[in-house]
Design an enzyme around this catalytic site. Sequence first.
Site, PDB file in Angstrom:
ATOM      1  N   CYS A  52      36.526  47.472  36.652  1.00 22.46           N
ATOM      2  CA  CYS A  52      37.596  46.395  36.524  1.00 22.46           C
ATOM      3  C   CYS A  52      37.594  45.641  37.880  1.00 22.46           C
ATOM      4  O   CYS A  52      38.111  46.283  38.886  1.00 22.46           O
ATOM      5  CB  CYS A  52      38.618  46.809  35.860  1.00 22.46           C
ATOM      6  SG  CYS A  52      39.995  45.540  35.693  1.00 22.46           S
TER       7      CYS A  52
ATOM      8  N   CYS B 270      41.545  46.010  38.501  1.00 27.98           N
ATOM      9  CA  CYS B 270      42.243  47.273  38.913  1.00 27.98           C
ATOM     10  C   CYS B 270      41.527  48.525  39.411  1.00 27.98           C
ATOM     11  O   CYS B 270      41.966  49.289  39.813  1.00 27.98           O
ATOM     12  CB  CYS B 270      43.107  47.894  37.741  1.00 27.98           C
ATOM     13  SG  CYS B 270      42.173  48.603  36.408  1.00 27.98           S
TER      14      CYS B 270
ATOM     15  N   CYS C 120      40.330  45.706  29.484  1.00 31.51           N
ATOM     16  CA  CYS C 120      40.646  47.063  30.690  1.00 31.51           C
ATOM     17  C   CYS C 120      41.696  47.776  29.808  1.00 31.51           C
ATOM     18  O   CYS C 120      42.791  47.109  29.890  1.00 31.51           O
ATOM     19  CB  CYS C 120      40.717  46.500  31.698  1.00 31.51           C
ATOM     20  SG  CYS C 120      41.042  47.931  32.857  1.00 31.51           S
TER      21      CYS C 120
ATOM     22  N   CYS D  11      44.780  47.854  32.800  1.00 32.38           N
ATOM     23  CA  CYS D  11      45.420  46.829  33.294  1.00 32.38           C
ATOM     24  C   CYS D  11      45.535  45.900  32.252  1.00 32.38           C
ATOM     25  O   CYS D  11      46.233  44.985  32.600  1.00 32.38           O
ATOM     26  CB  CYS D  11      44.924  46.359  34.752  1.00 32.38           C
ATOM     27  SG  CYS D  11      43.529  45.575  34.646  1.00 32.38           S
TER      28      CYS D  11
ATOM     29  N   CYS E 199      29.693  42.318  25.514  1.00 36.88           N
ATOM     30  CA  CYS E 199      29.496  40.767  25.899  1.00 36.88           C
ATOM     31  C   CYS E 199      30.711  40.649  27.231  1.00 36.88           C
ATOM     32  O   CYS E 199      31.821  40.067  26.748  1.00 36.88           O
ATOM     33  CB  CYS E 199      29.387  39.810  25.011  1.00 36.88           C
ATOM     34  SG  CYS E 199      28.738  38.051  25.769  1.00 36.88           S
TER      35      CYS E 199
HETATM   36 ZN   LIG Z   1      41.660  46.901  34.860  1.00 34.91          ZN
END
Ligand SMILES: [Zn+2]
Length: 153
Positions: free
Chosen positions: A60, A63, A109, A112, A134
């Site tokens: 990510c 984060c 995610c 976060c 995607c």
């Molecule tokens: Zn994240």
Amino acid sequence: MTTPETSPQDTAATAAVRKTDEQWRAELTPQEYQVLRQAGTERPYTGEYWDTKTAGVYQCRACGADLFTSTEKFDSHCGWPSFFAPLAEDRVRYLHDRSMGMDRIEVRCAACDSHLGHVFEGEGFPTPTDQRYCINSVSLKLVPRDDASGTQA
Ligand SMILES: [Zn+2]
């Protein structure tokens, strides 16, 4: 969790990383902020990773949580990085997105709650699942590894 599931696709927010809008704005570039925190979409074929075949782990961008690996990445010719599955189901959360006159499943995610992209089903790609995650390149950060499959015991 004993919350009754009204939809198998929607999962509860469990974000461990919580920051104020001010903090996100300060930490992310304007484009990252627009995609990750305002659910924007980068233009196809413009992102960093849509055509990347490097072995590694995609984290990510907001984060640093491990989200996808190159093992699950496939070439969908759609202009965005596509994966047939996340690294683990608990790395992402799903939300119905009815914006723009479409009914789509948004992928965020789990750590976060930042926007990653959408997941589509039933497109007939020759992958182990019938799903295509995607994902915006700008939501991801590739950490190259010689053996990306090593993250999955
Ligand atoms: Zn994240």
